[in-house]
Write a protein that holds these residues in place. Structure first.
Motif, PDB file in Angstrom:
ATOM      1  N   UNK A  25       0.692  -1.209  -0.104  1.00 59.15           N
ATOM      2  CA  UNK A  25      -0.128  -0.055   0.080  1.00 59.15           C
ATOM      3  C   UNK A  25       0.914   1.293   0.117  1.00 59.15           C
ATOM      4  N   UNK A  26       0.453   2.438  -0.690  1.00 58.10           N
ATOM      5  CA  UNK A  26       0.976   3.592  -0.319  1.00 58.10           C
ATOM      6  C   UNK A  26       0.186   4.604  -0.056  1.00 58.10           C
ATOM      7  N   UNK A  27       0.471   5.803   0.783  1.00 54.92           N
ATOM      8  CA  UNK A  27      -0.271   6.559   1.077  1.00 54.92           C
ATOM      9  C   UNK A  27       0.036   7.745   0.116  1.00 54.92           C
ATOM     10  N   UNK A  28      -1.383   8.178  -0.273  1.00 54.21           N
ATOM     11  CA  UNK A  28      -1.710   9.376  -1.296  1.00 54.21           C
ATOM     12  C   UNK A  28      -2.518  10.330  -0.634  1.00 54.21           C
ATOM     13  N   UNK A  64     -15.149  18.948  -2.600  1.00 55.70           N
ATOM     14  CA  UNK A  64     -15.226  20.179  -1.871  1.00 55.70           C
ATOM     15  C   UNK A  64     -13.651  20.942  -1.917  1.00 55.70           C
ATOM     16  N   UNK A  65     -12.782  20.214  -2.332  1.00 55.94           N
ATOM     17  CA  UNK A  65     -11.434  20.949  -2.243  1.00 55.94           C
ATOM     18  C   UNK A  65     -10.640  20.675  -1.245  1.00 55.94           C
ATOM     19  N   UNK A  66     -11.013  19.617  -0.274  1.00 55.48           N
ATOM     20  CA  UNK A  66     -10.297  19.369   0.863  1.00 55.48           C
ATOM     21  C   UNK A  66      -9.333  18.361   0.450  1.00 55.48           C
ATOM     22  N   UNK A  67      -8.226  18.401   1.110  1.00 57.89           N
ATOM     23  CA  UNK A  67      -7.188  17.106   0.829  1.00 57.89           C
ATOM     24  C   UNK A  67      -7.185  16.240   2.038  1.00 57.89           C
ATOM     25  N   UNK A  68      -7.272  14.792   1.601  1.00 57.55           N
ATOM     26  CA  UNK A  68      -7.324  13.777   2.486  1.00 57.55           C
ATOM     27  C   UNK A  68      -6.319  12.759   2.149  1.00 57.55           C
TER      28      UNK A  68
END
Length: 176
Positions: free
Chosen positions: A44-47, A53-57
């Motif tokens: 797995x990789x974190x992206x 809504x333009x929020x980064x998660x």
């Protein structure tokens, strides 16, 4: 027996990776095969994704969708166990029912296993290069980056001070 374990790549139906991993893990415990099937990984990789809504998660994403990596001792029994799990389509590189294990370099490149290198030098130490095209050159350690397994050594070549990036185990302390 676990010393003979090698990494193999198993192809699965898309979306079945977690189910395949869980099923194999249950079989391993139920049949006491812990010494035959040593590890099962879904890389797995974190992206960071941007929502509507333009929020980064931050989310985890499979590096190789449709594949599961298994460290196991290959026998007829372990081959059948893995091969007959629902969702498994086969081993990658399988020729006449004989799967081909990953090479040591492939395992390291995938980050499945890390080889720990004990560094016996520090910035400012005089070292000798013990491997590669600059073998037997000496220089001074300028920078150490254990995360990337890199060391920068300043060596004198053709009358100029030149920084050279090497792997941590390619240099050794020069004893005075």
């Amino acid at each position: 027996m676990a010393d003979n374990a090698r990494w193999y790549v198993v192809h699965t139906y898309s979306g079945y990776e977690n189910a395949v991993k869980t099923t194999i893990e249950k079989f391993v415990v139920g049949r006491h095969l812990e010494d035959m099937i040593v590890d099962i990984q879904i890389p797995l990789e974190k992206v960071t994704e941007i929502t509507d809504t333009g929020a980064a998660k931050e989310v985890e994403r499979k590096v190789f969708p449709g594949y599961v990596l298994i460290k196991m001792v290959m026998t007829d029994d372990t081959w059948h166990l893995v091969r007959n799990v629902r969702g498994v389509t086969g081993f990658v590189g399988e020729a006449s029912n004989k799967p081909i294990p990953l090479t040591e370099d492939e395992v390291l490149a995938l980050g499945m296993e890390k080889h720990e290198v004990v560094v016996l030098y520090k910035v400012g130490d005089r070292v000798r290069i013990n491997d590669g095209p600059l073998e037997s050159f000496t220089g001074v350690v300028d920078e150490i980056d254990p995360e990337k397994n890199k060391v920068t050594v300043v060596v004198s070549m053709f009358g100029r001070e030149t920084p050279v990036e090497l792997e941590l185990d390619q240099v050794e302390v020069v004893s005075d």
